[in-house]
Design a protein around this motif. Structure first.
Motif, PDB file in Angstrom:
ATOM      1  N   GLU C 298       0.860  -1.183   0.000  1.00 58.75           N
ATOM      2  CA  GLU C 298       0.000   0.000   0.000  1.00 58.75           C
ATOM      3  C   GLU C 298       0.892   1.227   0.000  1.00 58.75           C
ATOM      4  OE1 GLU C 298      -2.898   0.129   3.086  1.00 58.75           O
ATOM      5  OE2 GLU C 298      -3.849   1.920   2.250  1.00 58.75           O
ATOM      6  N   THR C 299       0.529   2.197  -0.801  1.00 55.52           N
ATOM      7  CA  THR C 299       1.350   3.406  -0.858  1.00 55.52           C
ATOM      8  C   THR C 299       0.985   4.343   0.288  1.00 55.52           C
ATOM      9  OG1 THR C 299      -0.188   4.660  -2.236  1.00 55.52           O
ATOM     10  CG2 THR C 299       1.361   3.226  -3.378  1.00 55.52           C
ATOM     11  N   THR C 300       1.957   5.129   0.701  1.00 54.61           N
ATOM     12  CA  THR C 300       1.741   6.118   1.763  1.00 54.61           C
ATOM     13  C   THR C 300       0.893   7.263   1.219  1.00 54.61           C
ATOM     14  OG1 THR C 300       3.952   5.584   2.518  1.00 54.61           O
ATOM     15  CG2 THR C 300       2.954   7.563   3.427  1.00 54.61           C
ATOM     16  N   PRO C 301      -0.077   7.735   1.998  1.00 56.49           N
ATOM     17  CA  PRO C 301      -0.884   8.869   1.517  1.00 56.49           C
ATOM     18  C   PRO C 301       0.000  10.067   1.180  1.00 56.49           C
ATOM     19  CG  PRO C 301      -1.904   7.886   3.446  1.00 56.49           C
ATOM     20  CD  PRO C 301      -0.555   7.237   3.291  1.00 56.49           C
ATOM     21  N   ARG C 302      -0.255  10.643   0.052  1.00 57.88           N
ATOM     22  CA  ARG C 302       0.617  11.679  -0.494  1.00 57.88           C
ATOM     23  C   ARG C 302      -0.249  12.740  -1.141  1.00 57.88           C
ATOM     24  NH1 ARG C 302       3.722  12.435  -5.268  1.00 57.88           N
ATOM     25  NH2 ARG C 302       5.844  13.093  -4.786  1.00 57.88           N
ATOM     26  N   ARG C 303       0.096  13.999  -0.871  1.00 57.81           N
ATOM     27  CA  ARG C 303      -0.577  15.128  -1.510  1.00 57.81           C
ATOM     28  C   ARG C 303       0.392  15.789  -2.493  1.00 57.81           C
ATOM     29  NH1 ARG C 303      -4.733  17.434   2.013  1.00 57.81           N
ATOM     30  NH2 ARG C 303      -4.688  16.413   4.058  1.00 57.81           N
ATOM     31  N   GLU C 304      -0.155  16.308  -3.561  1.00 56.82           N
ATOM     32  CA  GLU C 304       0.632  17.091  -4.518  1.00 56.82           C
ATOM     33  C   GLU C 304      -0.195  18.272  -4.989  1.00 56.82           C
ATOM     34  OE1 GLU C 304       3.292  13.868  -7.061  1.00 56.82           O
ATOM     35  OE2 GLU C 304       1.951  15.247  -8.105  1.00 56.82           O
ATOM     36  N   THR C 305       0.453  19.378  -5.275  1.00 57.05           N
ATOM     37  CA  THR C 305      -0.247  20.426  -6.006  1.00 57.05           C
ATOM     38  C   THR C 305      -0.472  19.917  -7.419  1.00 57.05           C
ATOM     39  OG1 THR C 305       1.921  21.394  -6.399  1.00 57.05           O
ATOM     40  CG2 THR C 305       0.557  22.453  -4.742  1.00 57.05           C
ATOM     41  N   GLY C 306      -1.630  20.251  -7.949  1.00 53.19           N
ATOM     42  CA  GLY C 306      -1.975  19.759  -9.284  1.00 53.19           C
ATOM     43  C   GLY C 306      -2.765  18.475  -9.211  1.00 53.19           C
ATOM     44  N   SER C 307      -3.350  18.117 -10.332  1.00 49.96           N
ATOM     45  CA  SER C 307      -4.286  17.004 -10.355  1.00 49.96           C
ATOM     46  C   SER C 307      -3.801  15.883 -11.262  1.00 49.96           C
ATOM     47  CB  SER C 307      -5.646  17.504 -10.844  1.00 49.96           C
ATOM     48  OG  SER C 307      -5.516  18.153 -12.093  1.00 49.96           O
TER      49      SER C 307
END
Lengths: 383, 383, 383, 383
Positions: C298-307
């Motif tokens: 399972e991947t670690t929750p990650r936020r990024e700017t942009g979609s």
């Protein structure tokens, strides 16, 4: 190496009969003696040599036959051990007009390196950028930053400055290959650092995998590993395999036959090795390329600033560089000095492989010229 | 200039007693003779010189006194005409350990140029990148691409490769200044082209405007002319005036006194001249900077790959480069070879100007090292 | 599309009870009416929406099931002809919170395109950057700048702005694939140009070669064709084949198992498609990547700017984006809005292929953010 | 702000009578209902709007008179306090065809900001790139990263994203100026971050120096402070002073009169503000320029992708943008939408200053287009 005299007598009066020089007088003689004493040299006595109308290379076109190199390398295998201090059993081309220095050209070093069965060349690293190219044989692994890379015929192995590296021959036969470095350039500009590494590699590094880890990360076309990605001045891909180079050249020639762009000239395919993190030359100071010239084709004479060393990989032909011309065959190395015109004709011989094409590996100092806004090229019109 | 021998005898047996060399035997002697005959040199006999642990410069730290230079230049003014062929009345620093060649360092040329009242130096252009720096006097205009640029004390005039240029002295007094070029570098890598231009400039080019057109286009801080804008490898701004350099240095020292960042070290202001179209060094191969060190301050010993030439612009002090140390004053020039530590102490003397600061102009080959991934610097810890 | 009202009444008094707003008075009402009349809007009434503390996307996480898309596309194949004017039988994802506009995210368009046996989609070109990705099937050739490129499962076909292109289905079966473009972005910034091309391709362009000419020139790892080389903002390589992507992912996971770097996280291989002339993203505005997550990882929750938009290529799993969570299987598409955390779990099901890994294709607008100095990423700590 | 409907009904049958649309049938109606239900939109019903032949801007050319703005700003000064929450007394231009949103163009925000004597605007920072431009008055200091910068007529103050900033008016008079930001662009792509800073500045930051520290470091032409040098995406020079801009424009027009290159067109001087660490635009998303058009001159109609906002700084004239045309005078602001042709005529009036030239400040979103390979320009031929 001391290629400088210790005496300082830069000014000569032999220029006295040149019309662009001042008339000789006792005062002028005294002035010139004043210059010498003060460690000064007037431009007007030197400008023709220092600032010529175009490059007049100190180097000379020259051909080294592979047979001779291989024979001497083999004898060195018997007489000269490999180990710490000497570091490598490498024997360098010394351009005939560069004063006996081990310089193929004013900026480039080219050498045959030779490793006997079971031998190890100890680990070190240096600022000099380097590569290996294999014209025949296999069995040696070069270990770069602890990643063992097998070396086989046709493979090109770049290794940017300050990467730790060692070699080991795991086969039952000796193996020879070509080393190229920017030793003369770094010697001239005085950029060199060198560190000795471990005398022995670990057992894991003596492994003999079919592919290096670098190839598994970086050797997939158009794809990069996100975990490792980022701009690096020297390529992280440690081996460019012959199977890929051969396919790229074959494709270019087929495209030409089908009427599409691809080759650089009629019957002349040309690929450049690039760094997958920059899309630029594999090494900061060295360009590497591979030519295939179909039988009967001839390249147009071309001049470039900067110098090149070529090695014939397969086939045979005739090479003309300035006033020199040689028949060449597999393994032969030749040098093209700055601004000397070079043309290459592919001539199939009975002993050639089926294709009959002339295959040549080339390396040069072109990145220097490109990055410093000094690159020029000229195609001869009357060729 | 022939700094190479014509004989090719690269291998010596003098290494016989070195433990890292193979034992001497008749077979080894024969092998080495084979190398010589085949124009080959083994790495193991040369590696220590070619690949040192750190740069060991062929050049030597050295100081040239301005008084001596100016005196000899003046005598040349009387004895040596300026004209086509000799091109310039320029007298170059010849580093004492570089074999009498007119090289301040292995890559850099530095010369005093001298023009008598009414004299013209004819137009030419060349790939060598150049600049002028004026330590005293005024009255000469350098005409670059038909744009006359006045030269005055403290001005820095870069001139990228292949720009046409000439000089004319419109004053009643002789004028001297410093020329810096990358002649040795381009000589070594063999990149040089040179073209002769017109013998006489047009009347318009003999104009003596207070500012060049280049300054009117490019000399406004943070502003570029949209009609001319675009990346150029050499700066289009042909003169960096002293009034600006002085103000920038003054500002840095005042910021330091107010407790804000600005200087590179205590009492040590430093500005770099940049190309307004790239925000990088003014010339592709040459960096130029200006230092101001307040009276009593001393810089920390610092090593860099690559070499520099400094000229004292004002004030006096003591400079230490490696094992050499000199008292310096206005106009004196000194050389810092690659990887030699340099430190500078400002020592006001009675004859100094009010400020008592030591002002120094510096140029170096740093862009080479930066662009080729070879730049290193080291601050001495026990300084 | 008119997503704006024609009335101009920007200022509201509903903010009257907010403590950061000025007290309502007859004078304030009159002032606000003055703003309206003058086409002005005060910042203080809008700042919370315009300048939030972090991106609060107008888009919503959403999943589209492949089965539904394919069914509707198939029915469109029966009812909607392909031809000039409509140009393509493409059906776009409309994010549920973007007002019915055909936008998968505020910057990205994603559509299923469908071509019946024997059909042709006519030639055109546009500034919008585009790509195709094939989750199943084969038989369609896309013809880019007259170069026919076969499309097969797993292939990624980028096509930079202003390249002429058409499609033809040479098989006996319909074929569907995914189109991705920057239509919403170019709509917002108003950069679009569009040209109609030929209605019919030539016979040569209807050829069905196994490889495109672009692949024969550019598809060799670490090698470029010197005759064509030069920086281009959009990739000249028109197809990245599945065989290469699969091998690169397999290699990363094997390196991880051997204890070497390669993956971006445990059991998570990730490759990026790059332009071989720049070593940067394949398209000026679009990044494309491919993930492989081993079963159970399972991947670690990650936020990024942009979609981003993802399509499941193989395997099954569970995806969580902000407050949404879905089970996903082959072909499903989902959207990750700006700054929403995403995590992906690979869950093998009985119907999965042997490997059991979850394979996902992803595209995003990351190049916008990178080039404009706006890119940020954040790994959730308590994941 | 919710400019989207919450209902999702993207597909309309109003296209039934368009020849490029499929024939309406019960099956098609059902298909379109299926699209709606599945949150899908077919390209063929939307392509004309989404992918036009050239940009058709949603924005409209419009002029805002300075007098009106200043009057409303003054009344706001009486009625609307400045403080935390509302943050700034800024009143934005709302393009008449952008639905009442505070957008001058689809990507750019332009506002008048107003500060009463003794007022402070509290510290914050945000990813939005910003600048201030002063058309009249003085007395306000903007404090960027604790560096107080005085604002005076003609000054341009860029401030890249994520720099802390506040303002204070130290004069006895109110002061107004123009703020420009990329708020709409960052709103659309969802890149925004915002942090509140300190409510009160320190005493030191309330200082009122004549020059900012940034100018003392970076405001010297062609010179950079070595201690601070390095590439930064937003300019470290926080103020570009009128005295320099005026001199640069004057120089260009004088060069034109002397017959030398300098202007962009007859009687039309143009300078661009640049970042001294990159030689590129001052802000990652915003270009800023200044025009001077001599009395009687007129610029050629010109189209560009992307939008601009202009403010008249001095003089008067007539501006034509597409189908709109206005007389303009000091302080007036007008908008040029994407791909609309703009031409400007300078018309001296009795009340103008001596020069009679028309001076205009311009800002645009050109860096977006340049960096993303989308920039185009077109000069009208029949102008």
């Amino acid at each position: 190496m001391t290629d400088q005299d210790s005496t300082v007598s830069p000014v000569s009066l032999t220029a006295e009969d040149r019309p662009d020089q001042p008339p000789v007088s006792p005062e002028l003689v005294e002035l010139y003696r004043g210059f010498e004493k003060a460690l000064l040299v007037p431009l007007w006595t030197r400008i023709g040599d220092l600032m010529p109308e175009h490059p007049r290379s100190k180097a000379q076109p020259h051909l080294w036959e592979w047979k001779t190199l291989l024979d001497l390398a083999g004898r060195s295998g018997d007489l000269v051990p490999v180990g710490r201090g000497g570091e490598r059993r490498a024997i360098a081309l010394a351009n005939p007009s560069l004063g006996g220095r081990p310089y193929a050209t004013p900026t480039l070093w080219a050498a045959i390196q030779y490793l006997m069965p079971g031998e190890n060349a100890p680990e070190h690293r240096h600022t000099q950028n380097a590569f290996r190219f294999v014209v025949e044989g296999e069995g040696v692994w070069t270990v770069v930053e602890r990643d063992p890379v097998p070396m086989r015929r046709g493979d090109f192995l770049p290794q940017a400055g300050m990467n730790w590296h060692a070699h080991h021959n795991s086969a039952d036969e000796p193996m020879a290959w070509i080393d190229g470095l920017d030793i003369p350039f770094q010697y001239d500009v005085e950029a060199q650092f060198f560190d000795f590494g471990r005398d022995e590699l670990s057992e894991e590094e003596h492994a003999t995998p079919d592919r290096s880890r670098s190839e598994r990360l970086w050797g997939h076309p158009g794809l990069v590993p996100v975990s490792q990605f980022g701009r690096r001045e020297g390529t992280p891909l440690l081996c460019y395999r012959w199977v890929d180079t051969d396919a790229a050249l074959t494709d270019q020639l087929e495209l030409e036959r089908e009427g599409h762009p691809g080759t650089v000239g009629p019957g002349h395919a040309l690929v450049r090795y690039i760094n997958p993190t920059t899309a630029q030359d594999v090494l900061p100071t060295i360009r590497a390329q591979f030519h295939r010239i179909v039988s009967g084709a001839e390249t147009t004479p071309r001049r470039e600033t900067g110098s090149s060393v070529y090695q014939v990989f397969d086939g045979s032909g005739r090479v003309t560089v300035g006033d020199f011309s040689w028949s060449v065959r597999r393994g032969d190395l030749f040098v093209v000095p700055s601004w000397q015109p070079v043309s290459i004709r592919s001539e199939a011989s009975l002993s050639d492989s089926d294709s009959g094409a002339l295959d040549l590996f080339q390396f040069s100092d072109a990145p220097l010229f490109n990055k410093l806004n000094l690159f020029r090229t000229h195609i001869e019109e009357n060729a």
